[in-house]
Scaffold this motif. Structure first.
Motif, PDB file in Angstrom:
ATOM      1  N   ALA A 109      91.511   9.418 114.961  1.00 10.05           N
ATOM      2  CA  ALA A 109      92.112  10.808 114.977  1.00 10.05           C
ATOM      3  C   ALA A 109      91.148  11.760 114.104  1.00 10.05           C
ATOM      4  N   ASN A 110      90.269  11.207 113.274  1.00  9.10           N
ATOM      5  CA  ASN A 110      89.344  12.119 112.601  1.00  9.10           C
ATOM      6  C   ASN A 110      88.218  12.586 113.346  1.00  9.10           C
ATOM      7  N   ARG A 111      87.990  11.848 114.718  1.00  6.08           N
ATOM      8  CA  ARG A 111      87.031  12.345 115.556  1.00  6.08           C
ATOM      9  C   ARG A 111      87.625  13.344 116.408  1.00  6.08           C
ATOM     10  N   ARG A 112      88.860  13.595 116.693  1.00  3.36           N
ATOM     11  CA  ARG A 112      89.414  14.387 117.748  1.00  3.36           C
ATOM     12  C   ARG A 112      89.287  15.872 117.381  1.00  3.36           C
ATOM     13  N   PRO A 113      89.552  16.141 116.193  1.00  2.00           N
ATOM     14  CA  PRO A 113      89.660  17.514 115.813  1.00  2.00           C
ATOM     15  C   PRO A 113      88.418  18.359 116.238  1.00  2.00           C
ATOM     16  N   LYS A 114      87.179  17.610 116.284  1.00  2.00           N
ATOM     17  CA  LYS A 114      85.836  18.215 116.602  1.00  2.00           C
ATOM     18  C   LYS A 114      85.939  18.432 117.930  1.00  2.00           C
ATOM     19  N   ARG A 115      86.685  17.709 118.805  1.00  2.00           N
ATOM     20  CA  ARG A 115      86.397  17.754 120.204  1.00  2.00           C
ATOM     21  C   ARG A 115      87.160  18.971 120.463  1.00  2.00           C
ATOM     22  N   ARG A 116      88.438  18.934 119.784  1.00  2.00           N
ATOM     23  CA  ARG A 116      89.675  20.092 120.176  1.00  2.00           C
ATOM     24  C   ARG A 116      88.900  21.495 119.614  1.00  2.00           C
ATOM     25  N   ALA A 117      88.079  21.448 118.705  1.00  2.00           N
ATOM     26  CA  ALA A 117      87.641  22.887 118.114  1.00  2.00           C
ATOM     27  C   ALA A 117      86.733  23.188 119.127  1.00  2.00           C
ATOM     28  N   LYS A 118      85.831  22.708 119.601  1.00  2.00           N
ATOM     29  CA  LYS A 118      84.991  22.862 120.716  1.00  2.00           C
ATOM     30  C   LYS A 118      85.731  23.334 121.953  1.00  2.00           C
ATOM     31  N   ARG A 119      86.938  22.746 122.356  1.00  2.00           N
ATOM     32  CA  ARG A 119      87.635  22.937 123.522  1.00  2.00           C
ATOM     33  C   ARG A 119      88.200  24.328 123.312  1.00  2.00           C
ATOM     34  N   GLU A 120      88.602  24.840 121.910  1.00  2.00           N
ATOM     35  CA  GLU A 120      89.421  26.053 121.706  1.00  2.00           C
ATOM     36  C   GLU A 120      88.134  26.980 121.771  1.00  2.00           C
ATOM     37  N   ALA A 121      87.175  26.908 121.524  1.00  2.00           N
ATOM     38  CA  ALA A 121      85.707  27.758 121.481  1.00  2.00           C
ATOM     39  C   ALA A 121      85.567  28.191 122.940  1.00  2.00           C
ATOM     40  N   ARG A 122      85.471  27.206 123.820  1.00  2.00           N
ATOM     41  CA  ARG A 122      85.036  27.537 125.041  1.00  2.00           C
ATOM     42  C   ARG A 122      86.323  28.308 125.796  1.00  2.00           C
ATOM     43  N   HIS A 123      87.757  28.091 125.298  1.00  2.00           N
ATOM     44  CA  HIS A 123      88.631  28.751 125.927  1.00  2.00           C
ATOM     45  C   HIS A 123      88.444  30.267 125.366  1.00  2.00           C
ATOM     46  N   ALA A 124      88.327  30.414 124.380  1.00  2.00           N
ATOM     47  CA  ALA A 124      88.045  31.919 123.907  1.00  2.00           C
ATOM     48  C   ALA A 124      86.919  32.550 124.573  1.00  2.00           C
ATOM     49  N   ALA A 125      85.939  31.884 124.835  1.00  2.00           N
ATOM     50  CA  ALA A 125      84.514  32.426 125.213  1.00  2.00           C
ATOM     51  C   ALA A 125      84.811  32.868 126.699  1.00  2.00           C
ATOM     52  N   HIS A 126      85.733  31.940 127.392  1.00  2.00           N
ATOM     53  CA  HIS A 126      85.858  32.174 128.906  1.00  2.00           C
ATOM     54  C   HIS A 126      86.924  33.463 129.033  1.00  2.00           C
ATOM     55  N   MET A 127      87.877  33.754 127.876  1.00  2.00           N
ATOM     56  CA  MET A 127      88.647  34.851 128.046  1.00  2.00           C
ATOM     57  C   MET A 127      87.854  36.020 127.753  1.00  2.00           C
ATOM     58  N   ASN A 128      86.992  36.010 126.856  1.00  2.00           N
ATOM     59  CA  ASN A 128      85.950  37.263 126.482  1.00  2.00           C
ATOM     60  C   ASN A 128      85.214  37.395 127.766  1.00  2.00           C
ATOM     61  N   HIS A 129      84.511  36.498 128.300  1.00  2.00           N
ATOM     62  CA  HIS A 129      83.703  36.571 129.670  1.00  2.00           C
ATOM     63  C   HIS A 129      84.469  37.254 130.609  1.00  2.00           C
ATOM     64  N   LYS A 130      85.719  36.926 130.962  1.00  2.00           N
ATOM     65  CA  LYS A 130      86.689  37.758 131.849  1.00  2.00           C
ATOM     66  C   LYS A 130      86.825  39.070 131.538  1.00  2.00           C
ATOM     67  N   ILE A 131      87.152  39.503 130.080  1.00  2.00           N
ATOM     68  CA  ILE A 131      87.467  40.775 129.987  1.00  2.00           C
ATOM     69  C   ILE A 131      86.369  41.550 129.881  1.00  2.00           C
ATOM     70  N   SER A 132      85.259  40.955 129.543  1.00  2.00           N
ATOM     71  CA  SER A 132      84.025  41.817 129.332  1.00  2.00           C
ATOM     72  C   SER A 132      83.541  42.228 130.907  1.00  2.00           C
ATOM     73  N   LYS A 133      83.488  41.202 131.476  1.00  2.00           N
ATOM     74  CA  LYS A 133      83.191  41.497 132.956  1.00  2.00           C
ATOM     75  C   LYS A 133      83.911  42.591 133.662  1.00  2.00           C
ATOM     76  N   GLU A 134      85.285  42.485 133.258  1.00  2.00           N
ATOM     77  CA  GLU A 134      86.103  43.473 134.204  1.00  2.00           C
ATOM     78  C   GLU A 134      86.006  45.060 133.744  1.00  2.00           C
ATOM     79  N   ILE A 135      85.675  44.977 132.523  1.00  2.00           N
ATOM     80  CA  ILE A 135      85.330  46.348 131.660  1.00  2.00           C
ATOM     81  C   ILE A 135      84.174  47.071 132.043  1.00  2.00           C
TER      82      ILE A 135
END
Length: 258
Positions: A109-135
């Motif tokens: 359980a102590n190792r999983r939060p690190k993987r979840r944090a990376k997954r959340e960061a990738r999700h936010a980066a994906h959304m920012n890529h889509k927004i910036s590309k369209e603008i």
């Protein structure tokens, strides 16, 4: 195919895969070294590519003002709104999962939060890529430039409530701005940065500025002339108007000395 240097010698003929667009860029623009990265049980090739930017549009017909926020990640002066509610729900779901894992107090359980944090960061980066590309695509198609607010140091300038501090600390506004800048440079779209003060409190019609112009977070209503509308849209229009003034000031001829 690639070659990998190993302790026992060079391993030749290693196949790799990628999206067709990525492989085309790699074959045409690769320059420098390529790193082999191991992440989450998979191997990735991180290649350096130098892509020539298109000629800069030095005479834009107008500007697209972009207001960046938390509830709405970006709102343009054209009225396009990119909501951040989906990202907020995703982060709340991740927080609930992390609380359950921390309550277990196991090694796994102590190792999983690190993987979840990376997954959340990738999700936010994906959304920012889509927004910036369209603008950037809209700005290039219409021959306009992009105007952004200068949000440098906003976390230290503004005081937030206790329940807002976590959201502000994870607010990816800087990443969205960086994505817009480099995509615009590649497409030849000019980008200017303007003062961010009172953009959501100033009336773009009469110029009256007051906190009372924004009675709620989402609404704007000028107390002098009565102009009303979504607050984020009004902020985007003010950013656009400031970009017009800033561009004229930058491009005016220098005074001649007698």
């Amino acid at each position: 195919m690639v070659e990998l240097p190993l302790v026992a010698g060079r391993l030749k003929g290693v196949r790799f895969a990628g999206y067709p667009s990525q492989l085309a860029v790699l074959a045409k623009c690769r320059k420098g070294e390529t790193d082999l990265v191991h992440r989450d049980g998979k191997w990735f090739l991180a290649a350096v590519c130098e892509i020539e930017a298109e000629p800069l549009n030095t005479e834009p017909v107008d500007w697209i003002g972009v207001d960046r926020g938390i509830v709405n990640l970006a709102t343009t002066s054209d009225g396009d709104n990119y909501s951040g509610r989906r990202l907020s729900r995703y982060r709340r779901w991740q927080d609930r999962k992390q609380e359950k894992l921390q309550a277990r107090r196991t090694r796994s359980a102590n190792r999983r939060p690190k993987r979840r944090a990376k997954r959340e960061a990738r999700h936010a980066a994906h959304m920012n890529h889509k927004i910036s590309k369209e603008i950037v695509a809209v700005a290039k198609r219409t021959g306009r430039g992009i105007a952004l607010e200068d949000l440098q140091g906003i976390r230290t300038r503004v005081r937030f409530c206790r329940d807002q501090r976590v959201r502000i600390s994870s607010w990816p506004f800087h990443q969205l701005g960086a994505y817009i800048v480099y995509k615009a440079e590649r497409a030849g779209v000019p980008v200017v940065t303007v003062d961010a003060r009172h953009t959501s409190q100033m009336c773009p019609r009469c110029g009256y500025t007051a906190r009372g112009n924004r009675p709620t977070r989402d609404a704007f209503r000028c107390r002098r002339c009565g102009l009303a509308g979504p607050a984020d849209h009004v902020a985007g229009v003010n950013v656009r108007n400031r970009a017009r003034s800033a561009w004229v000031f930058v491009n005016e001829p220098a005074p001649q000395r007698i």
